[in-house]
Design a protein around this motif. Structure first.
Motif, PDB file in Angstrom:
ATOM      1  N   LEU A 318       0.691  -1.297  -0.403  1.00  0.00           N
ATOM      2  CA  LEU A 318      -0.437   0.304  -0.074  1.00  0.00           C
ATOM      3  C   LEU A 318       1.080   1.411  -0.072  1.00  0.00           C
ATOM      4  O   LEU A 318       0.891   2.559  -0.647  1.00  0.00           O
ATOM      5  CB  LEU A 318      -1.002   0.225   1.096  1.00  0.00           C
ATOM      6  CG  LEU A 318      -2.314  -1.578   0.972  1.00  0.00           C
ATOM      7  CD1 LEU A 318      -3.126  -0.790   2.758  1.00  0.00           C
ATOM      8  CD2 LEU A 318      -2.667  -0.986  -0.268  1.00  0.00           C
ATOM      9  N   THR A 319       1.624   1.361   0.803  1.00  0.00           N
ATOM     10  CA  THR A 319       2.881   2.511   0.742  1.00  0.00           C
ATOM     11  C   THR A 319       3.222   2.769  -0.910  1.00  0.00           C
ATOM     12  O   THR A 319       3.398   4.100  -1.039  1.00  0.00           O
ATOM     13  CB  THR A 319       4.143   1.725   1.785  1.00  0.00           C
ATOM     14  OG1 THR A 319       3.591   2.229   3.077  1.00  0.00           O
ATOM     15  CG2 THR A 319       4.919   3.246   1.367  1.00  0.00           C
ATOM     16  N   THR A 321       1.556   1.436  -3.406  1.00  0.00           N
ATOM     17  CA  THR A 321       1.280   2.059  -4.486  1.00  0.00           C
ATOM     18  C   THR A 321       0.975   3.361  -4.315  1.00  0.00           C
ATOM     19  O   THR A 321       0.506   4.111  -5.202  1.00  0.00           O
ATOM     20  CB  THR A 321      -0.460   1.423  -3.819  1.00  0.00           C
ATOM     21  OG1 THR A 321       0.112   0.528  -4.515  1.00  0.00           O
ATOM     22  CG2 THR A 321      -1.672   1.645  -4.439  1.00  0.00           C
ATOM     23  N   ALA A 322       0.660   4.038  -3.162  1.00  0.00           N
ATOM     24  CA  ALA A 322       0.473   5.333  -2.402  1.00  0.00           C
ATOM     25  C   ALA A 322       2.101   6.526  -2.931  1.00  0.00           C
ATOM     26  O   ALA A 322       1.197   7.513  -3.652  1.00  0.00           O
ATOM     27  CB  ALA A 322       0.578   5.568  -0.965  1.00  0.00           C
ATOM     28  N   ARG A 325       1.153   6.178  -7.395  1.00  0.00           N
ATOM     29  CA  ARG A 325      -0.694   6.569  -8.028  1.00  0.00           C
ATOM     30  C   ARG A 325      -0.035   8.420  -7.262  1.00  0.00           C
ATOM     31  O   ARG A 325      -0.767   9.031  -8.326  1.00  0.00           O
ATOM     32  CB  ARG A 325      -1.883   6.248  -7.021  1.00  0.00           C
ATOM     33  CG  ARG A 325      -1.419   4.131  -8.140  1.00  0.00           C
ATOM     34  CD  ARG A 325      -1.533   4.272  -9.128  1.00  0.00           C
ATOM     35  NE  ARG A 325      -2.478   3.022  -9.275  1.00  0.00           N
ATOM     36  CZ  ARG A 325      -3.032   2.668 -10.531  1.00  0.00           C
ATOM     37  NH1 ARG A 325      -3.253   3.756 -11.425  1.00  0.00           N
ATOM     38  NH2 ARG A 325      -3.472   1.265 -11.084  1.00  0.00           N
ATOM     39  N   GLY A 326       0.395   8.511  -6.265  1.00  0.00           N
ATOM     40  CA  GLY A 326      -0.111   9.373  -5.595  1.00  0.00           C
ATOM     41  C   GLY A 326       1.377  11.017  -6.266  1.00  0.00           C
ATOM     42  O   GLY A 326       0.809  12.199  -6.628  1.00  0.00           O
ATOM     43  N   ALA A 329      -0.806  11.421  -9.626  1.00  0.00           N
ATOM     44  CA  ALA A 329      -1.791  12.254  -9.288  1.00  0.00           C
ATOM     45  C   ALA A 329      -1.672  13.529  -9.573  1.00  0.00           C
ATOM     46  O   ALA A 329      -1.241  14.598  -9.368  1.00  0.00           O
ATOM     47  CB  ALA A 329      -2.662  12.209  -7.884  1.00  0.00           C
ATOM     48  N   ARG A 334      -6.446  13.958  -4.731  1.00  0.00           N
ATOM     49  CA  ARG A 334      -5.531  13.082  -4.718  1.00  0.00           C
ATOM     50  C   ARG A 334      -4.746  12.056  -4.585  1.00  0.00           C
ATOM     51  O   ARG A 334      -4.059  11.033  -3.998  1.00  0.00           O
ATOM     52  CB  ARG A 334      -6.262  12.664  -6.372  1.00  0.00           C
ATOM     53  CG  ARG A 334      -7.406  13.040  -7.736  1.00  0.00           C
ATOM     54  CD  ARG A 334      -7.225  12.825  -8.732  1.00  0.00           C
ATOM     55  NE  ARG A 334      -8.063  13.599  -9.275  1.00  0.00           N
ATOM     56  CZ  ARG A 334      -9.118  11.849  -9.552  1.00  0.00           C
ATOM     57  NH1 ARG A 334      -9.285  10.668  -9.272  1.00  0.00           N
ATOM     58  NH2 ARG A 334     -10.694  12.399 -10.840  1.00  0.00           N
ATOM     59  N   ARG A 335      -3.827  12.853  -4.096  1.00  0.00           N
ATOM     60  CA  ARG A 335      -2.815  12.718  -3.715  1.00  0.00           C
ATOM     61  C   ARG A 335      -2.807  11.832  -2.216  1.00  0.00           C
ATOM     62  O   ARG A 335      -2.046  10.714  -1.711  1.00  0.00           O
ATOM     63  CB  ARG A 335      -1.004  13.958  -3.602  1.00  0.00           C
ATOM     64  CG  ARG A 335      -0.930  13.718  -5.098  1.00  0.00           C
ATOM     65  CD  ARG A 335       0.550  14.122  -4.737  1.00  0.00           C
ATOM     66  NE  ARG A 335       0.346  15.444  -4.325  1.00  0.00           N
ATOM     67  CZ  ARG A 335      -0.081  17.369  -5.678  1.00  0.00           C
ATOM     68  NH1 ARG A 335      -0.277  16.448  -6.605  1.00  0.00           N
ATOM     69  NH2 ARG A 335      -0.065  17.615  -5.245  1.00  0.00           N
ATOM     70  N   TRP A 338      -4.840   8.670  -1.808  1.00  0.00           N
ATOM     71  CA  TRP A 338      -3.977   7.394  -2.696  1.00  0.00           C
ATOM     72  C   TRP A 338      -3.203   7.400  -0.850  1.00  0.00           C
ATOM     73  O   TRP A 338      -2.106   6.261  -0.551  1.00  0.00           O
ATOM     74  CB  TRP A 338      -2.612   7.801  -3.140  1.00  0.00           C
ATOM     75  CG  TRP A 338      -3.051   7.699  -4.277  1.00  0.00           C
ATOM     76  CD1 TRP A 338      -3.782   8.673  -5.873  1.00  0.00           C
ATOM     77  CD2 TRP A 338      -3.973   6.827  -5.047  1.00  0.00           C
ATOM     78  NE1 TRP A 338      -4.755   8.101  -6.429  1.00  0.00           N
ATOM     79  CE2 TRP A 338      -4.338   6.363  -6.152  1.00  0.00           C
ATOM     80  CE3 TRP A 338      -4.200   5.079  -4.339  1.00  0.00           C
ATOM     81  CZ2 TRP A 338      -4.825   5.787  -7.408  1.00  0.00           C
ATOM     82  CZ3 TRP A 338      -4.503   3.853  -5.319  1.00  0.00           C
ATOM     83  CH2 TRP A 338      -5.310   4.002  -7.217  1.00  0.00           C
ATOM     84  N   LEU A 341      -3.905   5.260   2.090  1.00  0.00           N
ATOM     85  CA  LEU A 341      -4.596   3.625   1.515  1.00  0.00           C
ATOM     86  C   LEU A 341      -3.335   3.247   3.361  1.00  0.00           C
ATOM     87  O   LEU A 341      -4.067   2.674   4.144  1.00  0.00           O
ATOM     88  CB  LEU A 341      -3.947   3.296   0.328  1.00  0.00           C
ATOM     89  CG  LEU A 341      -5.287   3.350  -0.620  1.00  0.00           C
ATOM     90  CD1 LEU A 341      -4.369   3.040  -1.822  1.00  0.00           C
ATOM     91  CD2 LEU A 341      -6.607   2.339  -0.723  1.00  0.00           C
ATOM     92  N   ASP A 418       4.401   0.627 -10.448  1.00  0.00           N
ATOM     93  CA  ASP A 418       3.428   0.439 -10.034  1.00  0.00           C
ATOM     94  C   ASP A 418       2.746  -0.762  -9.604  1.00  0.00           C
ATOM     95  O   ASP A 418       3.296  -1.798  -9.991  1.00  0.00           O
ATOM     96  CB  ASP A 418       2.197   0.905 -11.747  1.00  0.00           C
ATOM     97  CG  ASP A 418       0.940   0.849 -11.511  1.00  0.00           C
ATOM     98  OD1 ASP A 418       0.706   0.734 -10.218  1.00  0.00           O
ATOM     99  OD2 ASP A 418       0.208   1.059 -12.747  1.00  0.00           O
TER     100      ASP A 418
END
Length: 440
Positions: A318-319, A321-322, A325-326, A329, A334-335, A338, A341, A418
């Motif tokens: 999750l870290t 992904t954040a 994706r962040g 974003a 949006r950041r 993410w 999470l 990703d």
């Protein structure tokens, strides 16, 4: 992909230092609650009983808490006649647990394609420090449980390149100690790693054979004595965060609960393993492994909160992904979504300093323990209490459902960094399982 050492190294040292110092301070001030290691006493006393009579292993209760030994005979053999006193054994198992936690986090970053550099060291320290204060890890340490050690055996094994002839041995050993890791043998089969599955199965059978050869009486009782764990532990207890535990709290034990549990467990096993296999085949090995681990927790008859140590590699995922994706974003809102999470996982599973019933001592506890429990009070929860009291289970089910959705609709991709993008499976030092070098 590289993690910035300029950011992660000081942050990691700070978080790990504070987390470690706080844990040591807490244990030193509450040794009667946090340094008795009651489950480790069970392992040690049960193994010692083999010197007197094999039948005692599954007929007597052990340790200060008077608990039954419910593990395969191989688990007792591991602790049999160790050249250690119990004080030294506590230090050994605690050290292995802390080392195993750090190893799982390090390997998880590698499975996501991160280079072996100072930034990855910092990120490992940061996540390990945060994971140390998650309730499953805190309870594992306080009970002297082996959950993190077994998870490390599985993760480090599955992170090896498929060409390694011994791949699967760690899964087999973990299954021999505690049967629930057998779901990873199924995972190897559905991901078509048949040699590794054969090695895992063969290693497990070797542990069974060792038990029969050295303690045949205890082995006969365990494998053919129809041991009913339900007679030994309350499966409706709040700590049992599996479908079985939830249904027993809602419906009580009986034919209807058993039938519904088998239906839910079977469907979840199929969906979870299928999702894990698809994620793995598309190069998302860590996501596949975590999905499989959580699936095992959901379908097991008993998954105490200290079994949910799979929150540690999930926190890495999750870290990551954040971060990825962040970075892509548009806008701070949006950041922030993410970033929520990993923060949400920590808040859900954090071991907060709270007073135990009957004492003013502040010790690490999950929010779950603020609900009424014991003496059947779990059966009288309100709707909101039912949701909160099954928090781990519901979060795990949401994870499996999300993994299934991602696996079903995501096409293989090759973009770097990703969490849901395809990449080759990597080993413990970041080498591609397809043979070669560190990730770019």
């Amino acid at each position: 992909m590289s993690l910035s050492a300029r950011i992660w190294l000081p942050v990691g040292v700070l978080i790990a230092g504070i987390a470690g110092a706080a844990w040591v301070w807490t244990v030193r001030h509450h040794p009667d609650l946090l340094w008795r290691l009651l489950d480790l006493q069970v392992y040690d006393d049960a193994a010692a009983s083999l010197s007197r009579a094999q039948h005692r292993l599954y007929t007597h209760r052990f340790g200060d808490a008077g608990l039954p030994f419910i593990y395969p005979p191989f688990a007792a053999l591991v602790f049999y006649k160790l050249p250690l006193g119990f004080a030294a054994l506590k230090l050994l198992v605690t050290g292995l647990t802390l080392g195993g936690l750090a190893a799982v986090v390090w390997v998880s970053w590698g499975m996501l394609g991160h280079r072996r550099d100072a930034g990855r060291v910092g990120a490992t320290l940061a996540v390990t420090g945060a994971a140390l204060w998650l309730e499953p890890v805190q309870q594992t340490l306080a009970f002297g449980q082996v959950n993190v050690i077994l998870m490390a055996a599985v993760v480090l094994d599955l992170a090896q390149p498929d060409r390694r002839p011994w791949k699967g041995a760690g899964v087999g050993l973990a299954t021999g100690f505690k049967l629930t890791p057998a779901i990873f043998i199924a995972y190897l089969l559905v991901t078509r790693r048949f040699r590794a599955a054969a090695v895992a199965t063969g290693t497990f059978l070797a542990t069974v054979a060792a038990g029969w050869a050295l303690i045949p009486g205890a082995s006969r009782t365990y494998w053919f004595g129809a041991i009913d764990v339900g007679d030994n532990v309350g499966q409706d207890f709040i700590s049992n965060q599996s479908f079985n535990g939830m249904l027993r709290r809602l419906l009580g034990s009986g034919p209807a609960e058993q039938a519904l549990w088998l239906l839910l467990a079977g469907a979840t096993a199929v969906v979870g393993l299928a999702a894990a296999a698809l994620l793995s085949r598309r190069g998302r090995e860590l996501a596949g492994v975590v999905t499989c681990g959580v699936t095992g927790l959901l379908v097991s008859p008993i998954s105490w909160t200290h079994h949910w140590v799979w929150a540690a590699p999930l926190l890495v995922l999750l870290t990551h992904t954040a971060l990825v994706r962040g970075a892509r974003a548009a806008g701070p809102a949006r950041r922030a979504l993410w970033a929520a999470l990993p923060v949400g996982l920590v808040l859900l599973a954090f071991a907060w300093p709270m007073a135990r019933p009957g004492t003013a001592a502040l010790t690490p506890q999950g929010l779950l323990w603020r609900l009424p429990y014991e003496q059947g009070r779990e059966h009288r929860w309100t709707a909101l209490q039912t949701l909160l009291g099954n928090g781990y289970l519901l979060a795990g089910a949401a994870l499996v459902a999300t993994a299934a959705g991602l696996a079903a609709r995501a096409a293989p991709r090759t973009s770097e960094g990703d969490a849901v993008a395809a990449r080759p499976r990597t080993d413990t030092v970041g080498a591609s399982v397809n043979g070669g070098g560190s990730p770019p």
